[in-house]
Design a protein around this motif. Structure first.
Motif, PDB file in Angstrom:
ATOM      1  N   ILE A 423       0.816  -1.270   0.073  1.00  0.00           N
ATOM      2  CA  ILE A 423      -0.025   0.064  -0.139  1.00  0.00           C
ATOM      3  C   ILE A 423       0.775   1.285  -0.093  1.00  0.00           C
ATOM      4  O   ILE A 423       0.604   2.450  -0.527  1.00  0.00           O
ATOM      5  N   LEU A 424       2.050   1.333   0.454  1.00  0.00           N
ATOM      6  CA  LEU A 424       2.777   2.420   0.706  1.00  0.00           C
ATOM      7  C   LEU A 424       3.989   2.496  -0.274  1.00  0.00           C
ATOM      8  O   LEU A 424       5.036   3.162  -0.450  1.00  0.00           O
ATOM      9  N   ASP A 425       3.549   2.066  -1.560  1.00  0.00           N
ATOM     10  CA  ASP A 425       4.453   2.162  -2.741  1.00  0.00           C
ATOM     11  C   ASP A 425       4.429   3.585  -3.290  1.00  0.00           C
ATOM     12  O   ASP A 425       3.729   4.417  -2.682  1.00  0.00           O
ATOM     13  N   GLY A 446       6.078  -4.699   1.970  1.00  0.00           N
ATOM     14  CA  GLY A 446       6.839  -3.862   1.050  1.00  0.00           C
ATOM     15  C   GLY A 446       7.446  -2.792   1.795  1.00  0.00           C
ATOM     16  O   GLY A 446       7.387  -2.502   2.995  1.00  0.00           O
ATOM     17  N   ARG A 447       8.248  -2.070   0.807  1.00  0.00           N
ATOM     18  CA  ARG A 447       8.833  -0.760   1.424  1.00  0.00           C
ATOM     19  C   ARG A 447       8.092   0.667   1.560  1.00  0.00           C
ATOM     20  O   ARG A 447       7.039   0.541   0.720  1.00  0.00           O
ATOM     21  N   ASN A 466       2.445  -4.596  11.028  1.00  0.00           N
ATOM     22  CA  ASN A 466       2.001  -5.106   9.683  1.00  0.00           C
ATOM     23  C   ASN A 466       3.536  -5.790   9.163  1.00  0.00           C
ATOM     24  O   ASN A 466       4.216  -6.277  10.204  1.00  0.00           O
ATOM     25  N   MET A 467       3.937  -6.027   7.836  1.00  0.00           N
ATOM     26  CA  MET A 467       4.978  -6.727   7.357  1.00  0.00           C
ATOM     27  C   MET A 467       5.994  -5.649   6.660  1.00  0.00           C
ATOM     28  O   MET A 467       6.412  -6.417   5.741  1.00  0.00           O
ATOM     29  N   LEU A 468       6.090  -4.447   6.851  1.00  0.00           N
ATOM     30  CA  LEU A 468       6.711  -3.433   6.236  1.00  0.00           C
ATOM     31  C   LEU A 468       8.167  -3.883   6.483  1.00  0.00           C
ATOM     32  O   LEU A 468       8.823  -4.266   7.282  1.00  0.00           O
ATOM     33  N   THR A 469       8.866  -3.593   5.082  1.00  0.00           N
ATOM     34  CA  THR A 469      10.342  -3.908   5.188  1.00  0.00           C
ATOM     35  C   THR A 469      11.118  -2.703   4.939  1.00  0.00           C
ATOM     36  O   THR A 469      10.433  -1.623   4.279  1.00  0.00           O
TER      37      THR A 469
END
Length: 650
Positions: A423-425, A446-447, A466-469
């Motif tokens: 979502i934060l692309d 995602g990043r 969440n699973m943000l990297t």
């Protein structure tokens, strides 16, 4: 009447002429002095003409005068146009050759005798050679014609009445409404009003048609309510038809009968709960009631058009239907948070072009975040938080229970992980009007794109759990209006942006439980004079605490536990007089906690709950050295940095 008048005139003239004569018979015998031969010849010729035409006896009528004793009469033919025209032509030629005005002005006639059968006389008219012959009817046929016309009229009237009754379908007689399945003939006036076609063409989505729906489909139920149960009986010319249907569809698809407030038409008296959300709404009439839809609970209208919908915390159960996009022209806010909604977010919501507030938190949505939602360029608040690990439940109107821990509320399905997607692309930069972006407790991965730096109006950002990297992009520091940054419990890496001090409005900086975040606290961070919460626990940070920490006078919570910080605890920390929560355990601090810091316990480090750990440090004897790492005479709980165990100090 005209011919009767003319007949009376001619009879009068005829009687006048008779009075000048001695008798009719004398006229028949004596009047024929020089004209007798001509007259007899004409009469005989006329008889021969009639005989040659084979005119039936019924077509001859006699003329008699009640005032004169006449035993003989005049008789003429008025039957068919053909017979009449031919006979008249012959006698016209005979009369034109006559010099006697009486003879030339007489109607076509013949002599009859007393022995002849008397025939009825209706009327007689003067023959006009230049006019079309009049048509006369027999009384018998006239009466029959009138009776026939009356009979036909009665038959038609009865057919219309009974035919209309027979056209009423059995379903309407039994249930008060026709079914919407295909029929071979029209079912009712409402079904023929164009409402069905209008809604199907302008409201339904994904090429749906009523014809292919089951009877219990919410779209069918909403249509039947609009057609037959709604007291307003809107038609295709009513501007509110579409929005009333859409709201009715929401009621049926979201099980309004199970709502806490105002979901049923019989809840008028109890439908008085005021809303406590950020945007106030007006109107507290029950849903699916006869009142204007703008008065229904949670509905806000501007000039009769739905402007907002707030059904937060109301046990709303089900899936959001794509037809909600029909409110796109004016819908500004949509708040369905804290309910029992599940399923995926319909991509059609991306066409709610006027939407400024979207709150769907604390439900059980799943699936991928729709790309179409990036089109909501006017969006100021988007709250999708707490779709994962939501242990709430609701009970449907039929008694079944919806468990939000599971996908679609069904315990037979998998556990719900929440909404997923990157979502934060880069596309996030298009939502430039965002002020609050809340994504907590989902499965976003995602990043974090550097495009987030374009959200200059962003005040609140929460993407925790969440699973943000990846690392926090340096462009985060361009968000000068950002007050709260929550990204804890992800898989972030890297260091705190060195220019974090440029975020001059920042009040909360929370990155705890990102074990792969490392580095030191940037010196610029101590310039954040509005900072209230500094939460760096359970990471890999190291270094020392600067004496500049005293600049953070508004600091309320300082959470540095489970890192690799070293050095001493600066006495300047005692300048932070608003501190209520300090956790320093499981680090490498040495020495003693300064008296200035201990003095905070008497001022701010007070809690009504004795189990709240508001001041912890590694002040237990180390299991290896038998000495405490940090001496503390004022800590609430002391811990062993080696064994990771703590105990409350008496």
């Amino acid at each position: 009447l005209f011919y009767q008048k003319r007949l009376q005139e001619k009879l009068s003239n005829f009687e006048a002429n008779l009075s000048q004569s001695t008798s009719i018979k004398a006229k028949e015998k004596g009047l024929l002095d020089e004209n007798a031969a001509k007259d007899d010849a004409g009469v005989e010729e006329g008889r021969d003409s009639y005989a040659s035409l084979n005119i039936p006896q019924d077509n001859f009528y006699s003329i008699t005068s009640p005032d004169v004793d006449i035993q003989d009469s005049l008789e003429f033919s008025v039957d068919s146009n053909i017979a009449f025209d031919q006979s008249m032509k012959h006698h016209r030629e005979a009369n034109e050759n006559s010099d006697d005005p009486d003879i030339s002005n007489l109607a076509v006639a013949k002599q009859v005798y007393e022995s002849d059968e008397e025939l009825p006389l209706y009327e007689a008219v003067e023959y006009d050679p230049s006019a079309n012959p009049p048509n006369h009817c027999n009384r018998k046929y006239f009466c029959l014609a009138v009776v026939g016309l009356i009979t036909i009229g009665l038959v038609v009237a009865v057919s219309v009445v009974f035919g209309t009754k027979e056209a009423t379908p059995q379903s309407e007689l039994q249930y008060g409404r026709p079914t919407l399945s295909p029929t071979t003939s029209p079912t009712s006036s409402r079904a023929l009003s164009g409402v069905i076609e209008d809604i199907e063409a302008n409201v339904l989505r994904r090429n749906a048609t009523f014809q292919n729906m089951t009877a219990d489909d919410p779209r069918i139920l909403a249509l039947e309510w609009i057609l037959y149960d709604d007291e307003r009986q809107l038609d295709v010319f009513d501007s509110n038809l579409h929005q009333r249907y859409i709201l009715a569809l929401l009621a049926f698809s979201l099980d309004s009968s199970a709502w806490k407030r105002c979901g049923g038409v019989d809840e008028l008296e109890s439908c008085t709960t005021s809303l406590s959300n950020e945007v106030k709404t007006v109107g507290y009439a029950p849903w699916l009631s006869e009142f204007n839809e703008c008065d229904w609970y949670g509905v806000t209208c501007v000039v009769g058009v739905v402007w907002g919908l707030d059904l937060a915390n109301n046990s709303v159960i089900g899936e959001i239907v794509p037809e909600i996009v029909g409110l796109r022209s004016n819908l500004v806010f949509l708040d369905l948070s804290a309910n029992c909604l599940y399923g995926t977010l319909p991509p059609e919501m991306g066409d709610l072009s006027s939407l400024e507030l979207l709150k769907l938190s604390s439900n059980s949505f799943s699936g991928t975040f729709p790309e179409d939602l990036y089109k909501l360029s006017k969006l100021e608040q988007m709250d999708l938080a707490h779709q994962y690990s939501n242990d709430g439940n609701c009970t449907r109107s039929d008694g079944t229970v919806v468990y939000l821990m599971y996908q679609k509320g069904d315990t037979e399905n998998m556990l719900n992980d929440g909404i997923e997607g990157a979502i934060l692309d880069d596309r996030i930069g298009g939502l430039k009007n965002l002020e609050r972006l809340i994504l907590e407790n989902n499965y976003f991965y995602g990043r974090i794109s550097s495009e987030i730096g374009k959200l200059k109006r962003l005040v609140y950002f929460n993407a925790a759990v969440n699973m943000l990297t990846g690392s926090l992009p340096d462009r985060f520091t361009e968000l000068r209006n950002l007050k709260e940054l929550w990204v804890e419990e992800n898989s972030l890496t890297g260091e705190i942006p060195i220019e974090v001090g440029r975020m001059e409005s920042l009040e909360t900086f929370s990155v705890w439980l990102n074990p792969n975040m490392t580095g030191t606290i940037p010196y610029s961070l101590y310039n954040l004079t509005k900072l209230q919460n500094l939460l760096l626990a359970f990471n890999g940070f190291s270094g020392t605490l600067s004496t500049n920490i005293g600049n953070l006078r508004r600091l309320n919570r300082l959470q540095l536990n489970d890192n690799n910080f070293s050095g001493t605890v600066p006495s300047e920390l005692g300048l932070c007089r608003d501190l209520e929560f300090i956790r320093l355990e499981f680090n490498e601090f040495r020495g003693s906690v300064p008296e200035q810091v201990c003095s905070l316990r008497d001022v701010a480090l007070v809690s009504d709950d004795p189990y709240i750990e508001f001041f912890n440090a590694d002040c237990l004897p180390d299991s290896i050295t038998s000495l405490p790492r940090l001496k503390c005479d004022c800590c609430y709980s002391c811990c062993d940095g080696t064994t990771k165990q703590c105990r409350i100090v008496d």
